[in-house]
Design an enzyme around this catalytic site. Structure first.
Site, PDB file in Angstrom:
ATOM      1  N   LYS A  80       0.858  -1.191   0.000  1.00  0.00           N
ATOM      2  CA  LYS A  80       0.000   0.000   0.000  1.00  0.00           C
ATOM      3  C   LYS A  80       0.896   1.243   0.000  1.00  0.00           C
ATOM      4  CE  LYS A  80      -4.012   1.851   2.539  1.00  0.00           C
ATOM      5  NZ  LYS A  80      -4.869   1.682   3.735  1.00  0.00           N
ATOM      6  N   SER A 155      -9.724   1.401   2.642  1.00  0.00           N
ATOM      7  CA  SER A 155      -8.899   2.192   1.772  1.00  0.00           C
ATOM      8  C   SER A 155      -7.809   1.401   1.030  1.00  0.00           C
ATOM      9  CB  SER A 155      -8.227   3.289   2.592  1.00  0.00           C
ATOM     10  OG  SER A 155      -7.415   2.746   3.595  1.00  0.00           O
ATOM     11  N   SER A 179      -9.875  -0.990   6.812  1.00  0.00           N
ATOM     12  CA  SER A 179      -9.298  -0.829   5.467  1.00  0.00           C
ATOM     13  C   SER A 179      -8.518  -2.014   4.928  1.00  0.00           C
ATOM     14  CB  SER A 179      -8.397   0.397   5.435  1.00  0.00           C
ATOM     15  OG  SER A 179      -9.186   1.534   5.293  1.00  0.00           O
TER      16      SER A 179
HETATM   17  N1  GLN Z   1     -13.250   3.492   6.081  1.00  0.00           N
HETATM   18  C1  GLN Z   1     -12.742   3.924   7.344  1.00  0.00           C
HETATM   19  C2  GLN Z   1     -12.478   5.405   7.337  1.00  0.00           C
HETATM   20  O1  GLN Z   1     -12.650   6.023   6.319  1.00  0.00           O
HETATM   21  C3  GLN Z   1     -11.522   3.146   7.707  1.00  0.00           C
HETATM   22  C4  GLN Z   1     -10.319   3.585   6.989  1.00  0.00           C
HETATM   23  C5  GLN Z   1      -9.133   2.770   7.325  1.00  0.00           C
HETATM   24  O2  GLN Z   1      -9.237   1.707   7.921  1.00  0.00           O
HETATM   25  N2  GLN Z   1      -7.988   3.273   6.963  1.00  0.00           N
HETATM   26  O3  GLN Z   1     -12.112   5.947   8.339  1.00  0.00           O
END
Ligand code: GLN
Length: 477
Positions: A80, A155, A179
């Site tokens: 990532k 994400s 994410s």
């Molecule tokens: N979707 C969640 C957010 O937008 C989690 C994001 C993540 O785990 N980085 O905060």
């Protein structure tokens, strides 16, 4: 030779390289070829590190020759793009870090490098890991290979798509509220969020420091466990890692009890998800697991609490992007103007929303009303989990309330997007480990979409997760 990438696992790849069926270079080249063929359309990778990957593969081949190869040696990985790899471009999918090259290796990268892994490239993501669909990337959306009109989740969407479409054997993601697990679920893969402090965060671009964890996205539990065993461990560069003397693993009981918080699965959940969940429960029963209904009295507040203190942490973490130290600079008439212009143009809408909200929440007069209340809720939810784990060994929920949704469907409504995390955030809020594993498919508009279930275990209960997940996997075959 033609390598069957689809059915390859880490162990299989290792055996093949050991037997000389193919070299690490050939394997790396095979993945690079698929990247050339598919990435333009799917947009899983933001950057491909072709030259360095091939160099790393050659190093790996030397280790196979001199007998020092380990299980991860020569294994091509997707990383990532918020995890630092020395010398490589690392943008966290933000314009503000355009052209930023990492000056050091994240601890997880250092460990994987030592083990001989090959880093194919940096994957697309929601900007600074904020989102559930990878649509918040400043560099375009990533498509779900199961249906290209749908999101891959986020994400860590790019990492999931890389593995799901044979552009990498395994990947690293980060998980602040889901994410790793949510994109794994949307793409038919296994995603592991470790116990908070189990894996060093050093070198991962911070989003919410009390929540973030790096972890693997893989084809199965075995591969997840292999990567986990390498990246885990305390680290003097991250004072929130659990000291070695306090690390523990649970012994695995013969008969395990699975807790199901049914009261939390009432509203807004797709029929297909509920049906698949019931079928999964039946399978687990047939394996001899006892299923017990549990209550988590304060869980209904988890998403609200998360979306208060997470932006507070975001606003503090993202203050460092000032146009001076990293990446983009938009010059104004003086220092303050530089700062305002750089941040105004460099951050996309979602980071800006969270920075503003977080700053407000932490400001004098609102701190008690919002931040402290959310912290009190965090404690209550932790207590709920501690009590539940006195009665059961693991907690089971679906990973997501719906299968992968359409690109564009939730973009205009942030709250709708936030609801995608309803089942995943509690593991981050409480710090417990959680794994999402594939549990079947559902048909939607002519496409076959993957579904996932999520197990959560007590702190440091990763080995329990691997055991249940592997048991369940056998029945899925
Ligand atoms: N979707 C969640 C957010 O937008 C989690 C994001 C993540 O785990 N980085 O905060």
């Amino acid at each position: 030779m033609n390598i069957d990438l689809k059915n390859l696992t880490i162990q299989k790849a290792h055996n093949h390289m050991l037997n000389g069926d193919f070299s690490a270079r050939e394997l790396t080249q095979a993945y690079l070829n698929v990247i050339k063929e598919k990435n333009e359309n799917l947009n899983a990778y933001l950057h491909v590190f072709e030259e360095n990957a091939l160099k790393q593969a050659d190093e790996a081949d030397k280790r196979f020759k001199d007998g020092t190869a380990e299980l991860m040696t020569g294994i091509p990985m997707a990383i990532k793009n918020n995890i630092c790899i020395k010398g490589e471009i690392t943008t966290a999918a933000s314009k503000i870090l355009e052209n930023y090259h990492a000056t050091y290796d994240a601890t997880v990268i250092e460990k994987l490098r030592k083990a001989g892994a090959v880093f194919l490239g940096g994957t697309n993501m929601d900007e600074f890991a904020m989102g559930s669909s990878t649509e918040n990337s400043a560099y375009g959306v990533t498509k779900n290979p199961h249906d290209k009109t749908r999101v891959p989740g986020g994400s860590s969407g790019g990492s999931a798509v890389a593995v799901a479409s044979d552009m990498a054997l395994v990947a690293l993601g980060t998980d602040t509220g889901g994410s790793i697990r949510q994109p794994a679920s949307f793409c038919g893969l296994t995603g592991l969020k470790t116990t908070y402090g189990r894996v060093s965060r050093y070198g991962a671009i911070a989003m919410g420091s009390s929540l973030d964890q790096i972890g693997p996205i893989a084809k199965n539990t075995e591969d997840s466990e292999i990567v986990y065993d390498i990246i885990r461990g305390d680290d003097e560069m991250d004072s929130t890692t659990i000291p070695e003397s306090l690390q523990k693993d649970y012994s695995i009981k013969d008969k395990m009890v699975i807790g199901v918080p049914r009261h939390f699965m009432k509203e807004g959940i797709d029929e297909s998800v509920l049906k698949n969940f019931e079928e999964s429960l039946d399978k687990l029963k047939s394996l001899g697991y006892e299923i017990k209904e549990i209550e988590l009295p304060n869980i209904g507040y988890v998403l609200s609490a998360y979306y208060i203190f997470m932006p507070a942490e975001v606003s503090a973490n993202l203050a460092r992007f000032d146009g001076v130290r990293f990446g983009l600079l938009k010059e104004g008439k003086n220092g303050i103007e530089d700062y305002i212009k750089t941040r105004g143009e460099g951050f996309g809408p979602e980071p800006r929303r969270r920075i503003i909200l977080g700053t407000y929440i932490l400001s004098h007069g609102y701190y008690d009303a919002y931040y402290n209340k959310s912290m009190a809720l965090r404690d209550l939810i932790r207590d709920d989990f501690n009590k539940a784990f006195e009665l059961v060994d693991v907690i089971l929920t679906p990973t997501t309330p719906t299968p992968a949704f359409k690109i564009g469907d939730k973009c205009d409504d942030p709250v709708e997007m936030y609801l995608a995390d309803i089942f995943t955030v509690s593991a981050n809020v409480t710090g417990v480990p959680a794994i999402s594993i594939p549990s079947g498919f559902t048909e939607k508009e002519g496409a076959s979409l993957p579904l996932g279930i999520q197990f959560m275990a007590p702190h440091m209960g990763e080995k329990i997760l691997f055991k249940v997940a592997k048991d369940f996997e056998i029945l899925q075959k």
